[in-house]
Design an enzyme around this catalytic site. Sequence first.
Site, mmCIF file in Angstrom:
data_model
loop_
_atom_site.group_PDB
_atom_site.id
_atom_site.type_symbol
_atom_site.label_atom_id
_atom_site.label_comp_id
_atom_site.label_asym_id
_atom_site.label_seq_id
_atom_site.Cartn_x
_atom_site.Cartn_y
_atom_site.Cartn_z
ATOM 1 C CG LEU A 90 -1.698 1.266 1.535
ATOM 2 C CD1 LEU A 90 -2.671 1.587 0.407
ATOM 3 C CD2 LEU A 90 -2.444 1.134 2.866
ATOM 4 C CB SER A 91 0.929 4.269 0.329
ATOM 5 O OG SER A 91 1.318 5.616 0.221
ATOM 6 C CB ALA A 92 5.780 4.044 0.872
ATOM 7 C CB ILE A 136 -2.889 -1.107 -2.942
ATOM 8 C CG1 ILE A 136 -3.241 -2.555 -3.301
ATOM 9 C CG2 ILE A 136 -4.121 -0.363 -2.431
ATOM 10 C CD1 ILE A 136 -3.652 -3.404 -2.120
#
Length: 280
Positions: free
Chosen positions: A103-105, A127
């Site tokens: 997720l994200s990073a 994601i």
Amino acid sequence: MKTFVPAARLPKRPALVVVLHGCRQTPESLDGAAGFSRLAKERGFVLLYPEQRSANNSQRCFNWFRPSAVARDRGELLSIRQMIEYACEKHRIDRSRIFVTGLSAGGAMTAALVANYPKLFAGAAIIAGMPLGAARDAMSALRAMKSGATPPPGGWGRPVREISSEIKQWPPITIWHGMDDRTVNPTNALASIAQWLEVQGIAESSGRAEEKPWGRLQSWRAADGLKLAFYSVRKLGHGLPIKMREATTPMRSGDPYVIAAEISAPAELLRLWGLKRLSF
């Protein structure tokens, strides 16, 4: 390195699911909200959470934007690769069933892992993440996240091809992004799509688009199955979508980056990856 191993009914050669958290998250906060460990119990797989240390990044972000952190067999990428190897040996993992999501990073780091070690994974999901090569330092990372990354010379496929030019077969990849994401501009998802289509030599026009109750699904397939899919989720901000009964705000999940939606990413990923409920 944090792992969850179901105490009962674990197959002799279980699958491994690697989950990379986002900034300001911990494995505990993400797992408590998303329920990956509960799913691991139900479906008999081993769960691995690499955890960023605040000494490496004050916001606990994986340093996906530092070339030294995402180079093959170096930095954070090597550390995660070693964790996967350790888990494989300790828990007798079926090496044909190793999956990764972030997720994200963590999503951006997932892209780097697949680019560097494509043969290691049977499936991957990015994601609310970023394409590989979108930044070279923290400042350029923030700009790219906010406004959308600028394509590198030679196109988005080049950063991946330079790393793994000999690879012909890639694991199926899904890309997820909220239409209302104000932290990572959704145009970055389009850059990620371009990246993996270019690497695999797939024409964007060959995809199929479907309107769903939760948003829009685009998929690209070949004779041997799914190659790439894009889940564009309506009314989703920056985070991982999950179905929660009567959930009305992100904080109801216990983690502001796990957000109530009409689709559950963890459940959908396990379906795509063939990780079914154990029969009793």
